[in-house]
Design a protein around this motif. Structure first.
Motif, PDB file in Angstrom:
ATOM      1  N   GLY A  14     -77.231 -96.701 -26.104  1.00  0.00           N
ATOM      2  CA  GLY A  14     -77.924 -96.657 -27.385  1.00  0.00           C
ATOM      3  C   GLY A  14     -76.941 -96.217 -28.457  1.00  0.00           C
ATOM      4  N   ALA A  15     -77.309 -95.180 -29.175  1.00  0.00           N
ATOM      5  CA  ALA A  15     -76.440 -94.707 -30.258  1.00  0.00           C
ATOM      6  C   ALA A  15     -75.388 -93.725 -29.744  1.00  0.00           C
ATOM      7  CB  ALA A  15     -77.282 -94.054 -31.339  1.00  0.00           C
ATOM      8  N   GLN A  16     -75.559 -93.297 -28.495  1.00  0.00           N
ATOM      9  CA  GLN A  16     -74.678 -92.258 -27.960  1.00  0.00           C
ATOM     10  C   GLN A  16     -73.389 -92.870 -27.416  1.00  0.00           C
ATOM     11  OE1 GLN A  16     -76.188 -90.508 -24.421  1.00  0.00           O
ATOM     12  NE2 GLN A  16     -74.744 -88.797 -24.439  1.00  0.00           N
ATOM     13  N   LYS A  17     -72.260 -92.525 -28.056  1.00  0.00           N
ATOM     14  CA  LYS A  17     -70.981 -93.040 -27.581  1.00  0.00           C
ATOM     15  C   LYS A  17     -70.470 -92.120 -26.483  1.00  0.00           C
ATOM     16  CE  LYS A  17     -69.572 -95.375 -31.752  1.00  0.00           C
ATOM     17  NZ  LYS A  17     -69.036 -95.138 -33.091  1.00  0.00           N
ATOM     18  N   VAL A  18     -70.236 -92.645 -25.308  1.00  0.00           N
ATOM     19  CA  VAL A  18     -69.760 -91.808 -24.209  1.00  0.00           C
ATOM     20  C   VAL A  18     -68.261 -92.006 -23.982  1.00  0.00           C
ATOM     21  CG1 VAL A  18     -70.051 -91.212 -21.785  1.00  0.00           C
ATOM     22  CG2 VAL A  18     -72.046 -91.792 -23.153  1.00  0.00           C
ATOM     23  N   LEU A  19     -67.836 -93.251 -23.858  1.00  0.00           N
ATOM     24  CA  LEU A  19     -66.396 -93.504 -23.712  1.00  0.00           C
ATOM     25  C   LEU A  19     -65.901 -94.211 -24.968  1.00  0.00           C
ATOM     26  CD1 LEU A  19     -66.297 -94.789 -20.012  1.00  0.00           C
ATOM     27  CD2 LEU A  19     -66.149 -92.447 -20.865  1.00  0.00           C
ATOM     28  N   GLU A  20     -64.792 -93.724 -25.512  1.00  0.00           N
ATOM     29  CA  GLU A  20     -64.283 -94.302 -26.757  1.00  0.00           C
ATOM     30  C   GLU A  20     -62.796 -94.579 -26.630  1.00  0.00           C
ATOM     31  OE1 GLU A  20     -65.795 -92.527 -30.474  1.00  0.00           O
ATOM     32  OE2 GLU A  20     -66.717 -91.043 -29.173  1.00  0.00           O
ATOM     33  N   GLY A  21     -62.480 -95.655 -25.959  1.00  0.00           N
ATOM     34  CA  GLY A  21     -61.086 -96.035 -25.843  1.00  0.00           C
ATOM     35  C   GLY A  21     -60.360 -95.275 -24.742  1.00  0.00           C
ATOM     36  N   LEU A  22     -60.998 -95.191 -23.584  1.00  0.00           N
ATOM     37  CA  LEU A  22     -60.397 -94.480 -22.458  1.00  0.00           C
ATOM     38  C   LEU A  22     -59.399 -95.384 -21.731  1.00  0.00           C
ATOM     39  CD1 LEU A  22     -60.699 -91.868 -20.650  1.00  0.00           C
ATOM     40  CD2 LEU A  22     -62.127 -93.297 -19.197  1.00  0.00           C
ATOM     41  N   SER A  23     -58.227 -94.867 -21.473  1.00  0.00           N
ATOM     42  CA  SER A  23     -57.235 -95.607 -20.695  1.00  0.00           C
ATOM     43  C   SER A  23     -56.570 -94.671 -19.702  1.00  0.00           C
ATOM     44  CB  SER A  23     -56.122 -96.163 -21.595  1.00  0.00           C
ATOM     45  OG  SER A  23     -56.655 -96.990 -22.593  1.00  0.00           O
ATOM     46  N   GLY A  36     -63.396 -82.481 -17.469  1.00  0.00           N
ATOM     47  CA  GLY A  36     -64.049 -82.609 -18.766  1.00  0.00           C
ATOM     48  C   GLY A  36     -65.309 -81.795 -18.758  1.00  0.00           C
ATOM     49  N   PRO A  37     -65.812 -81.448 -19.958  1.00  0.00           N
ATOM     50  CA  PRO A  37     -67.036 -80.649 -20.007  1.00  0.00           C
ATOM     51  C   PRO A  37     -68.227 -81.409 -19.415  1.00  0.00           C
ATOM     52  CG  PRO A  37     -66.151 -81.057 -22.225  1.00  0.00           C
ATOM     53  CD  PRO A  37     -65.273 -81.766 -21.270  1.00  0.00           C
ATOM     54  N   SER A  38     -69.273 -80.663 -19.138  1.00  0.00           N
ATOM     55  CA  SER A  38     -70.482 -81.261 -18.595  1.00  0.00           C
ATOM     56  C   SER A  38     -71.070 -82.254 -19.597  1.00  0.00           C
ATOM     57  CB  SER A  38     -71.474 -80.130 -18.325  1.00  0.00           C
ATOM     58  OG  SER A  38     -72.399 -80.553 -17.401  1.00  0.00           O
ATOM     59  N   LYS A 215     -64.690 -86.167 -25.454  1.00  0.00           N
ATOM     60  CA  LYS A 215     -65.159 -87.121 -26.467  1.00  0.00           C
ATOM     61  C   LYS A 215     -64.638 -88.527 -26.186  1.00  0.00           C
ATOM     62  CE  LYS A 215     -66.288 -84.046 -30.187  1.00  0.00           C
ATOM     63  NZ  LYS A 215     -65.361 -82.907 -30.255  1.00  0.00           N
ATOM     64  N   GLY A 216     -64.736 -88.952 -24.922  1.00  0.00           N
ATOM     65  CA  GLY A 216     -64.437 -90.341 -24.612  1.00  0.00           C
ATOM     66  C   GLY A 216     -62.970 -90.701 -24.513  1.00  0.00           C
ATOM     67  N   ARG A 217     -62.073 -89.719 -24.623  1.00  0.00           N
ATOM     68  CA  ARG A 217     -60.649 -90.025 -24.473  1.00  0.00           C
ATOM     69  C   ARG A 217     -59.954 -88.916 -23.692  1.00  0.00           C
ATOM     70  NH1 ARG A 217     -58.464 -92.545 -29.290  1.00  0.00           N
ATOM     71  NH2 ARG A 217     -60.242 -93.271 -30.505  1.00  0.00           N
ATOM     72  N   ILE A 218     -58.746 -89.279 -23.230  1.00  0.00           N
ATOM     73  CA  ILE A 218     -57.947 -88.266 -22.544  1.00  0.00           C
ATOM     74  C   ILE A 218     -57.125 -87.520 -23.584  1.00  0.00           C
ATOM     75  CG2 ILE A 218     -55.947 -88.018 -21.022  1.00  0.00           C
ATOM     76  CD1 ILE A 218     -57.347 -90.187 -19.300  1.00  0.00           C
ATOM     77  N   ILE A 219     -57.216 -86.184 -23.573  1.00  0.00           N
ATOM     78  CA  ILE A 219     -56.462 -85.443 -24.590  1.00  0.00           C
ATOM     79  C   ILE A 219     -55.126 -84.948 -24.066  1.00  0.00           C
ATOM     80  CG2 ILE A 219     -58.338 -84.833 -26.170  1.00  0.00           C
ATOM     81  CD1 ILE A 219     -58.700 -82.230 -24.752  1.00  0.00           C
ATOM     82  N   VAL A 220     -54.997 -84.762 -22.767  1.00  0.00           N
ATOM     83  CA  VAL A 220     -53.691 -84.407 -22.229  1.00  0.00           C
ATOM     84  C   VAL A 220     -53.644 -84.820 -20.764  1.00  0.00           C
ATOM     85  CG1 VAL A 220     -54.488 -82.061 -21.786  1.00  0.00           C
ATOM     86  CG2 VAL A 220     -52.053 -82.494 -21.781  1.00  0.00           C
ATOM     87  N   SER A 221     -52.481 -85.275 -20.288  1.00  0.00           N
ATOM     88  CA  SER A 221     -52.373 -85.570 -18.864  1.00  0.00           C
ATOM     89  C   SER A 221     -50.963 -85.301 -18.374  1.00  0.00           C
ATOM     90  CB  SER A 221     -52.772 -87.016 -18.576  1.00  0.00           C
ATOM     91  OG  SER A 221     -51.784 -87.877 -19.065  1.00  0.00           O
ATOM     92  N   GLY A 222     -50.858 -85.094 -17.076  1.00  0.00           N
ATOM     93  CA  GLY A 222     -49.555 -84.800 -16.485  1.00  0.00           C
ATOM     94  C   GLY A 222     -49.749 -84.105 -15.156  1.00  0.00           C
ATOM     95  N   PRO A 223     -48.674 -83.586 -14.559  1.00  0.00           N
ATOM     96  CA  PRO A 223     -48.818 -82.840 -13.311  1.00  0.00           C
ATOM     97  C   PRO A 223     -49.731 -81.619 -13.541  1.00  0.00           C
ATOM     98  CG  PRO A 223     -46.518 -83.317 -13.766  1.00  0.00           C
ATOM     99  CD  PRO A 223     -47.273 -83.724 -14.978  1.00  0.00           C
ATOM    100  N   LEU A 232     -52.251 -76.476 -25.845  1.00  0.00           N
ATOM    101  CA  LEU A 232     -53.182 -77.130 -26.760  1.00  0.00           C
ATOM    102  C   LEU A 232     -54.484 -76.332 -26.863  1.00  0.00           C
ATOM    103  CD1 LEU A 232     -52.955 -80.912 -25.836  1.00  0.00           C
ATOM    104  CD2 LEU A 232     -52.565 -79.907 -28.094  1.00  0.00           C
ATOM    105  N   PRO A 233     -54.933 -76.053 -28.073  1.00  0.00           N
ATOM    106  CA  PRO A 233     -56.116 -75.192 -28.232  1.00  0.00           C
ATOM    107  C   PRO A 233     -57.356 -75.737 -27.504  1.00  0.00           C
ATOM    108  CG  PRO A 233     -55.150 -75.769 -30.385  1.00  0.00           C
ATOM    109  CD  PRO A 233     -54.336 -76.451 -29.347  1.00  0.00           C
ATOM    110  N   ARG A 234     -57.598 -77.055 -27.621  1.00  0.00           N
ATOM    111  CA  ARG A 234     -58.797 -77.611 -26.982  1.00  0.00           C
ATOM    112  C   ARG A 234     -58.726 -77.437 -25.465  1.00  0.00           C
ATOM    113  NH1 ARG A 234     -62.902 -77.097 -27.204  1.00  0.00           N
ATOM    114  NH2 ARG A 234     -63.788 -78.918 -26.222  1.00  0.00           N
TER     115      ARG A 234
END
Ligand SMILES: Nc1ncnc2c1ncn2[C@@H]1O[C@H](COP(=O)(O)OP(=O)(O)O)[C@@H](O)[C@H]1O
Ligand SMILES: [Mg+2]
Lengths: 244, 267
Positions: A14-23, A36-38, A215-223, A232-234
């Motif tokens: 519906g109007a709820q965006k769950v994934l926004e450009g996830l790769s 990720g949060p609940s 929020k539908g994207r990866i904010i940090v990744s690595g080992p 990163l604050p978030r």
């Protein structure tokens, strides 16, 4: 070529965006942990990988197949090479532990009953549930049900396994042992896996790679060690623990 | 869209889509008839659940229906001095109409609801999804045993219900209307001697009962399974599924009863 690959996946309900450009991508034999949060869409991601949901936009490839474009039959074939541990076990309550675990072997695979017996015993031993074969799911604790679910996901020896919060609802000791089991399988069988979780200790044990997702994207990744130490604050806010 | 169209779309679209889904479940079950042999264990389980466990209610209710028929028809026939025909009236009414319909309504209440609740709970707890993910054919694994289990049991229950209804009528006929029990039974069995076509060994009324109850059993189970498999949104959704299963089953029983009766008795 990566075993699992998502490119720019968008999904809304519906109007709820769950994934926004996830790769992201996972190489063969690698274990990716997504944190990720609940309610952030972790289960939604896994459902895209196994073809239960289709992206509104973007590509989902698993073992070289474009999952959203597969026909019912092709999808069924692909799923035979995949395992999925459900967040809430999803066992059939009228069947014994043994029959629950044997189900994927009995349905749609040509397996002799003696081979089924052997394989079921083997995975039950792996999750430390020997002796519980004849019990019904309702006679087991939540943690034991979870382990039956794990045994059921493993019994077909899938090439790709998706774990939805494998440690949730378990006591710390059991949670550690499940994480260790997942890690051991990873190393012994060379499976490729995606694990979504809340728990940093599970992430540390299980993951070759850790991605934090919001929020539908990866904010940090690595080992895992690097990500968990991220400034990163978030990330700090989400992990909620000081760097140790 | 004007308000009428919108209301129509809101009300009719879900109804049509769930009817369409039920039809697809029915067709899927029929297409999997060859799986019955492989599913025999679950089939017998379902026959036990839907047949044996409802037997006492079916017998009890049909016994009373037979008594009610005998009482009401008997008093009217008595006014014309025709109480000897009471056996005929009760047995025709029981076998052709009352036993098939009452048994089916009981099965809708007891079995269709249970199927919707069970499959609905499995649906909202993601057990159905888990089966799909394991490439298990849900129609074969869950629907086939339920649909054919009930379809086999419904005619059996209906025949037993008819017999006990006729006996119940007989008790009223002898105790309240002063008809000799032996005469009642003779009269009741004579009523069932109409042949449909010469090569069919059983009476037409019994055929009517068997055809109707087989169709009812199939329909009730399909509606129950389809409602359950469409359940959404937790415990509330299971409640909705159960209610619509019973309501739709009963409506279909009544409507099908009319058309089947017309079909059978105009040929
Ligand atoms: N089939 C669906 N229909 C509508 N909304 C859904 C569906 N599946 C998930 N959602 C919504 O998507 C969001 C993410 O859900 P989920 O992936 O289950 O979160 P989590 O990260 O806790 O696993 C939630 O807000 C949920 O309400
Ligand atoms: Mg989840």
């Amino acid at each position: 070529m990566a075993t699992i690959e998502l490119r720019d996946v968008h999904k809304s309900f519906g109007a709820q965006k769950v994934l926004e450009g996830l790769s992201f991508s996972v190489e063969q034999g690698q274990s990716l942990v997504l944190m990720g949060p609940s309610g952030s869409g972790k289960s939604v991601i896994l459902k895209h990988l196994i073809g239960l949901l289709k992206p509104d936009h973007g590509e989902v490839e698993v073992m070289g197949k474009s999952v959203p474009e597969l026909s019912g039959h092709e999808l069924s074939l692909l799923r035979k090479d995949m395992g999925y541990l459900f967040q809430h076990s999803a066992l059939l309550n009228w069947m014994s532990v043994f029959d629950n675990v044997a189900l994927p072997l009995r349905e749609g695979r040509d397996c002799a009953e003696s081979e089924i017996r052997e394989r079921v015993q083997k995975v039950l031993a792996l999750v430390m549930l020997e002796g519980a074969e004849l019990k019904l799911p309702e006679q087991l604790s939540g943690g034991m049900q979870k382990r039956v679910g794990l045994a059921r996901a493993l019994v077909t020896e899938p090439k790709v396994i998706l774990y939805d919060e494998p440690e949730a609802g378990l006591d710390p000791e059991m949670s550690a042992s499940i994480s260790a089991t997942i890690r051991r399988l990873q190393e012994e069988l060379g499976t490729t896996s995606v694990t979504v979780t809340h728990s940093t200790s599970c992430a540390k044990t299980v993951g070759d790679l850790l991605a934090v997702f919001e929020k539908g994207r990866i904010i940090v990744s690595g080992p895992p060690a690097e990500v968990l130490a991220s400034e990163l604050p978030r990330v700090r806010e989400f992990l909620g623990t000081p760097i140790d | 869209m004007n308000i009428v169209e919108r209301a129509g779309a809101r009300l009719l679209a879900p109804m049509l889509s769930s009817a369409g889904y039920a039809v697809s479940i029915g067709l899927a079950a029929v297409a999997r008839i060859p799986h019955l042999l492989r599913r025999r264990r679950s089939l017998f389980d379902q026959m036990h659940l839907s047949g044996v466990k409802t037997l006492h209610v079916v017998l009890f209710v049909n016994f009373f229906i037979g008594m009610i028929l005998a009482l009401q028809l008997g008093y009217e026939l008595q006014r014309f001095g025709q109480q000897q025909a009471i056996g005929f009236a009760v047995s025709v009414a029981m076998v052709r109409e009352m036993a098939p319909v009452m048994t089916a309504v009981l099965l809708a209440a007891a079995v269709s609801s249970a199927m919707a609740a069970e499959l609905g709970t499995m649906k909202v707890q993601e057990e159905i999804t888990a089966l799909e993910v394991m490439s298990v054919d849900v129609a074969s694994f869950l629907v086939v045993p339920r649909v054919f289990g009930l379809m086999f049991m419904a005619p059996l229950l209906t025949v037993l219900g008819s017999i006990i209804g006729i006996l119940g009528g007989g008790i009223i006929a002898t105790t309240q209307l002063g008809v000799d029990f032996h005469g009642y039974l003779l009269n009741a069995t004579e009523a069932l001697e109409d042949r449909w076509v010469w090569w069919l060994p059983v009476p037409k009324s019994l055929y009517a009962a068997l055809i109707k109850s087989t169709v009812f059993g199939f329909t009730i189970a399909v509606v129950g399974c389809a409602s359950g498999l469409q359940a959404r949104h937790g415990a509330r959704g299971v409640g909705d599924a159960t209610r619509s299963a019973v309501r739709n089953s009963i409506i279909l029983i009544i409507v099908l009863n009319f058309f089947l009766g017309k079909l059978i008795y105009t040929t």
